[in-house]
Design an enzyme around this catalytic site. Structure first.
Site, PDB file in Angstrom:
ATOM      1  N   GLY A  17      -8.645 -35.649  20.501  1.00 25.42           N
ATOM      2  CA  GLY A  17      -7.755 -35.702  21.660  1.00 25.42           C
ATOM      3  C   GLY A  17      -7.202 -34.325  21.982  1.00 25.42           C
ATOM      4  O   GLY A  17      -6.236 -34.186  22.724  1.00 25.42           O
TER       5      GLY A  17
ATOM      6  N   TYR B 257     -10.557 -51.715  20.814  1.00 22.20           N
ATOM      7  CA  TYR B 257      -9.780 -50.521  20.481  1.00 22.20           C
ATOM      8  C   TYR B 257      -8.298 -50.754  20.755  1.00 22.20           C
ATOM      9  O   TYR B 257      -7.889 -50.965  21.905  1.00 22.20           O
ATOM     10  CB  TYR B 257     -10.286 -49.288  21.248  1.00 22.20           C
ATOM     11  CG  TYR B 257     -11.672 -48.818  20.813  1.00 22.20           C
ATOM     12  CD1 TYR B 257     -12.253 -49.278  19.633  1.00 22.20           C
ATOM     13  CD2 TYR B 257     -12.403 -47.910  21.573  1.00 22.20           C
ATOM     14  CE1 TYR B 257     -13.519 -48.863  19.240  1.00 22.20           C
ATOM     15  CE2 TYR B 257     -13.671 -47.487  21.180  1.00 22.20           C
ATOM     16  CZ  TYR B 257     -14.219 -47.972  20.013  1.00 22.20           C
ATOM     17  OH  TYR B 257     -15.474 -47.561  19.619  1.00 22.20           O
TER      18      TYR B 257
ATOM     19  N   ASN C 266     -24.687 -50.334  16.445  1.00 27.83           N
ATOM     20  CA  ASN C 266     -24.781 -50.677  15.013  1.00 27.83           C
ATOM     21  C   ASN C 266     -25.853 -51.739  14.734  1.00 27.83           C
ATOM     22  O   ASN C 266     -25.740 -52.508  13.787  1.00 27.83           O
ATOM     23  CB  ASN C 266     -23.416 -51.161  14.491  1.00 27.83           C
ATOM     24  CG  ASN C 266     -22.313 -50.158  14.759  1.00 27.83           C
ATOM     25  OD1 ASN C 266     -22.392 -49.023  14.306  1.00 27.83           O
ATOM     26  ND2 ASN C 266     -21.287 -50.552  15.497  1.00 27.83           N
TER      27      ASN C 266
ATOM     28  N   TRP D  34     -21.958 -41.874  16.903  1.00 35.90           N
ATOM     29  CA  TRP D  34     -20.494 -41.963  16.774  1.00 35.90           C
ATOM     30  C   TRP D  34     -20.006 -41.342  15.465  1.00 35.90           C
ATOM     31  O   TRP D  34     -20.765 -41.246  14.504  1.00 35.90           O
ATOM     32  CB  TRP D  34     -19.959 -43.366  16.971  1.00 35.90           C
ATOM     33  CG  TRP D  34     -20.355 -44.522  16.087  1.00 35.90           C
ATOM     34  CD1 TRP D  34     -21.287 -45.491  16.382  1.00 35.90           C
ATOM     35  CD2 TRP D  34     -19.781 -44.906  14.819  1.00 35.90           C
ATOM     36  NE1 TRP D  34     -21.325 -46.428  15.378  1.00 35.90           N
ATOM     37  CE2 TRP D  34     -20.413 -46.102  14.405  1.00 35.90           C
ATOM     38  CE3 TRP D  34     -18.800 -44.357  13.994  1.00 35.90           C
ATOM     39  CZ2 TRP D  34     -20.110 -46.759  13.206  1.00 35.90           C
ATOM     40  CZ3 TRP D  34     -18.480 -45.001  12.794  1.00 35.90           C
ATOM     41  CH2 TRP D  34     -19.134 -46.186  12.418  1.00 35.90           C
ATOM     42  N   SER D  35     -18.731 -40.924  15.479  1.00 39.79           N
ATOM     43  CA  SER D  35     -18.104 -40.252  14.317  1.00 39.79           C
ATOM     44  C   SER D  35     -18.970 -39.092  13.818  1.00 39.79           C
ATOM     45  O   SER D  35     -19.291 -39.017  12.617  1.00 39.79           O
ATOM     46  CB  SER D  35     -17.796 -41.241  13.191  1.00 39.79           C
ATOM     47  OG  SER D  35     -16.700 -42.063  13.540  1.00 39.79           O
ATOM     48  N   CYS D  36     -19.318 -38.190  14.734  1.00 39.78           N
ATOM     49  CA  CYS D  36     -20.144 -37.024  14.375  1.00 39.78           C
ATOM     50  C   CYS D  36     -19.465 -36.165  13.304  1.00 39.78           C
ATOM     51  O   CYS D  36     -20.134 -35.450  12.552  1.00 39.78           O
ATOM     52  CB  CYS D  36     -20.406 -36.181  15.618  1.00 39.78           C
ATOM     53  SG  CYS D  36     -21.298 -37.077  16.901  1.00 39.78           S
ATOM     54  N   LEU D  37     -18.124 -36.209  13.243  1.00 39.37           N
ATOM     55  CA  LEU D  37     -17.396 -35.443  12.223  1.00 39.37           C
ATOM     56  C   LEU D  37     -16.913 -36.377  11.108  1.00 39.37           C
ATOM     57  O   LEU D  37     -15.946 -36.073  10.405  1.00 39.37           O
ATOM     58  CB  LEU D  37     -16.199 -34.717  12.864  1.00 39.37           C
ATOM     59  CG  LEU D  37     -16.538 -33.891  14.110  1.00 39.37           C
ATOM     60  CD1 LEU D  37     -15.283 -33.252  14.705  1.00 39.37           C
ATOM     61  CD2 LEU D  37     -17.575 -32.817  13.785  1.00 39.37           C
TER      62      LEU D  37
HETATM   63  N1  LIG Z   1     -19.729 -48.125  18.069  1.00 39.41           N
HETATM   64  C1  LIG Z   1     -18.938 -48.056  17.040  1.00 39.41           C
HETATM   65  O1  LIG Z   1     -18.949 -48.939  16.140  1.00 39.41           O
HETATM   66  C2  LIG Z   1     -17.994 -46.904  16.912  1.00 39.41           C
HETATM   67  C3  LIG Z   1     -17.284 -46.684  15.716  1.00 39.41           C
HETATM   68  C4  LIG Z   1     -16.427 -45.589  15.657  1.00 39.41           C
HETATM   69  C5  LIG Z   1     -16.287 -44.732  16.750  1.00 39.41           C
HETATM   70  N2  LIG Z   1     -16.966 -44.987  17.898  1.00 39.41           N
HETATM   71  C6  LIG Z   1     -16.815 -44.115  19.080  1.00 39.41           C
HETATM   72  O2  LIG Z   1     -17.045 -42.766  18.685  1.00 39.41           O
HETATM   73  C7  LIG Z   1     -15.955 -41.955  19.084  1.00 39.41           C
HETATM   74  C8  LIG Z   1     -15.815 -40.803  18.124  1.00 39.41           C
HETATM   75  O3  LIG Z   1     -15.520 -41.315  16.809  1.00 39.41           O
HETATM   76  P1  LIG Z   1     -14.452 -40.571  15.908  1.00 39.41           P
HETATM   77  O4  LIG Z   1     -13.139 -40.562  16.593  1.00 39.41           O
HETATM   78  O5  LIG Z   1     -14.523 -41.138  14.546  1.00 39.41           O
HETATM   79  O6  LIG Z   1     -15.054 -39.060  15.976  1.00 39.41           O
HETATM   80  P2  LIG Z   1     -15.039 -37.823  15.008  1.00 39.41           P
HETATM   81  O7  LIG Z   1     -15.280 -36.651  15.878  1.00 39.41           O
HETATM   82  O8  LIG Z   1     -15.920 -38.039  13.832  1.00 39.41           O
HETATM   83  O9  LIG Z   1     -13.537 -37.768  14.422  1.00 39.41           O
HETATM   84  C9  LIG Z   1     -12.460 -37.386  15.233  1.00 39.41           C
HETATM   85  C10 LIG Z   1     -11.248 -37.214  14.361  1.00 39.41           C
HETATM   86  O10 LIG Z   1     -11.422 -35.992  13.607  1.00 39.41           O
HETATM   87  C11 LIG Z   1     -10.230 -35.222  13.776  1.00 39.41           C
HETATM   88  N3  LIG Z   1     -10.460 -33.784  13.624  1.00 39.41           N
HETATM   89  C12 LIG Z   1      -9.902 -33.029  12.670  1.00 39.41           C
HETATM   90  N4  LIG Z   1     -10.267 -31.745  12.804  1.00 39.41           N
HETATM   91  C13 LIG Z   1     -11.052 -31.662  13.861  1.00 39.41           C
HETATM   92  C14 LIG Z   1     -11.735 -30.585  14.480  1.00 39.41           C
HETATM   93  N5  LIG Z   1     -11.693 -29.327  14.029  1.00 39.41           N
HETATM   94  N6  LIG Z   1     -12.452 -30.849  15.567  1.00 39.41           N
HETATM   95  C15 LIG Z   1     -12.532 -32.107  16.044  1.00 39.41           C
HETATM   96  N7  LIG Z   1     -11.901 -33.188  15.478  1.00 39.41           N
HETATM   97  C16 LIG Z   1     -11.166 -32.959  14.396  1.00 39.41           C
HETATM   98  C17 LIG Z   1      -9.727 -35.595  15.164  1.00 39.41           C
HETATM   99  O11 LIG Z   1      -8.354 -35.270  15.243  1.00 39.41           O
HETATM  100  P3  LIG Z   1      -7.744 -34.563  16.562  1.00 39.41           P
HETATM  101  O12 LIG Z   1      -7.679 -35.596  17.626  1.00 39.41           O
HETATM  102  O13 LIG Z   1      -6.388 -34.119  16.093  1.00 39.41           O
HETATM  103  O14 LIG Z   1      -8.615 -33.388  16.918  1.00 39.41           O
HETATM  104  C18 LIG Z   1      -9.978 -37.079  15.171  1.00 39.41           C
HETATM  105  O15 LIG Z   1      -8.944 -37.780  14.508  1.00 39.41           O
HETATM  106  C19 LIG Z   1     -14.767 -42.926  19.154  1.00 39.41           C
HETATM  107  O16 LIG Z   1     -13.737 -42.461  20.009  1.00 39.41           O
HETATM  108  C20 LIG Z   1     -15.416 -44.151  19.706  1.00 39.41           C
HETATM  109  O17 LIG Z   1     -15.516 -44.037  21.121  1.00 39.41           O
HETATM  110  C21 LIG Z   1     -17.822 -46.036  17.997  1.00 39.41           C
END
Ligand SMILES: NC(=O)c1ccc[n+]([C@@H]2O[C@H](COP(=O)([O-])OP(=O)(O)OC[C@H]3O[C@@H](n4cnc5c(N)ncnc54)[C@H](OP(=O)(O)O)[C@@H]3O)[C@@H](O)[C@H]2O)c1
Length: 304
Positions: free
Chosen positions: A270, A57, A163, A213-216
Site C-alpha cells: 500500500g 477480503y 489455486n 500472488w504474494s510475489c514477496l
Molecule cells: N488468489 C489468492 O488466493 C490470493 C491469496 C493471497 C493474495 N492474493 C492477491 O495477491 C495480492 C498480493 O498478495 P500479498 O499482499 O501477499 O503480496 P506481497 O507483495 O507478497 O506482500 C505484501 C506485503 O509485504 C509487505 N512489504 C514489506 N516490505 C516490502 C517491500 N520492500 N516492498 C513491498 N512490500 C513490502 C507489504 O507491506 P507494505 O504495504 O507496508 O509495503 C505488504 O504487507 C493481494 O493483495 C491479493 O490481491 C490472492
C-alpha cells in the site's frame, strides 16, 4: 521510469497490465477516501490499470472501501480492469451457530456473491471473476450455468480460477463454452511449487497467463528466519548488485516475470514508492544462470 505493458491474458481473453495492484490488505492501509483515490490514480498513472479484489477480503470491506473511492471519481471505472473472486464463506459470527469456514461454488452462491461484489464496488460489471479456491463439492455444470448467466446479463466479461490444480482447471474448462483466462496462484522464491506441479506448464500450453500472488511471500521474504530465507536474501542481494537493481524486490519481480508462461505479477503493498520500485523492475534482464541461482537458493540443492 519503466513502462508497464498491457498484455493479453489468453486467446480471446482480456488485456491487463502486466503488474496488477492487489487490494487484499486495503483495510490495513488505513487510508481515508481521498488517500485511497490518490493511491488508485497514482498506480493508474504508472500504467497499473488492473486491480485485484475478492468477496472474502475483510468480509467484503475491501470492495466497499474501493467502491467509496470510485464513487468520488466515477470516470476512473473506464481506466481500470476489476478482478474479483467468489467461493470462500467465512466462519459465522453468531454464537449460537457452530459453523466452519467452507467453500461454496453452487450456482446460487456464485450469482449472489457476484451481485454483492458489484454492489460493494458500485460498478455494473466485473472484467474478470475467479473461483477463489477449488471447492471439493464443485459441480462443474453448475459453475458453467452461473458463468453463462453472468456473461449473458453483462455482469461479468471474463472468467478464471485461482489455486486450481491442473485437473481441476481441465474439469471446469471442459464444461465451459468460453476460455478460462487465468489461474491465479501463489508464486515467489519461497514457494516455487507452480514450476514443478504442472500449473505453469498447463498455462503455457494453453497460452493462458498465470497471475502470481504474494510475489514477496506476503513480506516473509524479508523476515523468514529459516535457512531458506537466509540463503534467498543473500542470493537476491548478490543478484541485485550484479544487475544494478535498486532492491531485492526488483530482482524478485524480474525473476517471476522471466518465466515463459508469462505471469502477470500481483503487488500487495500500500506504499506508492514500493509500487514504483516494482515498476522499475520491468527494465531488468536476468539470464538463465541468474534465474537458476534463485531456484537453487530456494531449494538448497543444485539442479540434478
Ligand atoms: N488468489 C489468492 O488466493 C490470493 C491469496 C493471497 C493474495 N492474493 C492477491 O495477491 C495480492 C498480493 O498478495 P500479498 O499482499 O501477499 O503480496 P506481497 O507483495 O507478497 O506482500 C505484501 C506485503 O509485504 C509487505 N512489504 C514489506 N516490505 C516490502 C517491500 N520492500 N516492498 C513491498 N512490500 C513490502 C507489504 O507491506 P507494505 O504495504 O507496508 O509495503 C505488504 O504487507 C493481494 O493483495 C491479493 O490481491 C490472492
Amino acid at each position: 521510469m519503466s513502462t508497464v505493458k498491457r498484455v493479453l491474458m489468453a486467446p480471446q481473453g482480456p488485456e491487463f497490465s502486466e503488474l496488477v495492484q492487489g487490494y487484499w490488505r486495503l483495510g490495513a492501509w488505513e487510508m481515508d477516501i481521498q488517500a485511497r483515490l490518490t493511491f488508485i490514480k497514482q498506480h493508474i498513472e504508472m500504467g497499473i490499470s488492473t486491480v485485484d479484489h475478492a468477496a472474502i477480503y475483510d468480509g467484503g470491506d475491501c470492495e466497499t472501501l474501493f467502491g467509496e473511492a470510485l464513487k468520488r471519481d466515477p470516470a476512473i471505472r473506464q481506466q481500470i480492469e476489476i478482478v474479483s473472486k467468489f467461493g470462500i464463506n467465512g466462519i459465522a459470527t453468531s454464537k449460537t451457530e457452530k459453523r466452519v469456514s467452507h467453500y461454496d461454488s453452487s450456482k446460487q452462491a456464485i450469482l449472489s456473491s457476484t451481485e454483492n461484489s458489484l454492489q460493494r464496488l458500485g460498478v455494473e460489471q466485473l472484467d474478470l471473476l475467479l473461483v477463489h479456491r477449488p471447492d471439493f463439492l464443485m459441480d462443474a455444470d453448475q459453475v458453467a450455468e452461473a458463468f453463462s448467466a453472468l456473461k449473458q446479463s453483462g455482469k461479468v466479461k471474463h472468467f478464471g480460477v485461482s489455486n486450481f490444480t491442473t485437473s481441476q482447471f481441465d474439469l471446469l474448462q471442459s464444461r465451459l463454452d468460453m476460455p478460462l483466462v487465468t489461474n491465479q496462484v501463489e508464486f515467489n522464491p519461497i514457494n516455487v511449487d507452480a514450476l514443478a506441479d504442472g500449473t505453469f506448464n498447463q498455462l503455457q500450453q494453453y497460452r493462458v497467463r498465470p497471475m502470481a500472488w504474494s510475489c514477496l511471500a506476503g513480506g516473509a521474504i524479508f523476515s523468514a528466519a529459516t535457512e531458506q530465507g537466509v540463503r534467498l536474501r543473500a542470493t537476491l542481494s548478490a543478484l541485485a548488485e550484479e544487475l544494478g537493481a535498486q532492491s531485492i524486490v526488483q530482482v524478485i519481480y524480474a525473476w517471476i516475470l522471466k518465466h515463459p508462461s508469462n505471469p502477470v505479477a500481483l503487488l500487495g503493498t500500500g506504499n506508492i514508492n514500493r509500487v514504483k520500485d516494482a515498476v522499475d523492475a520491468l527494465a531488468l534482464n536476468m539470464n538463465h544462470e541468474q534465474w537458476y541461482r534463485v531456484w537453487v537458493a530456494s531449494k538448497g540443492v543444485s539442479v540434478p
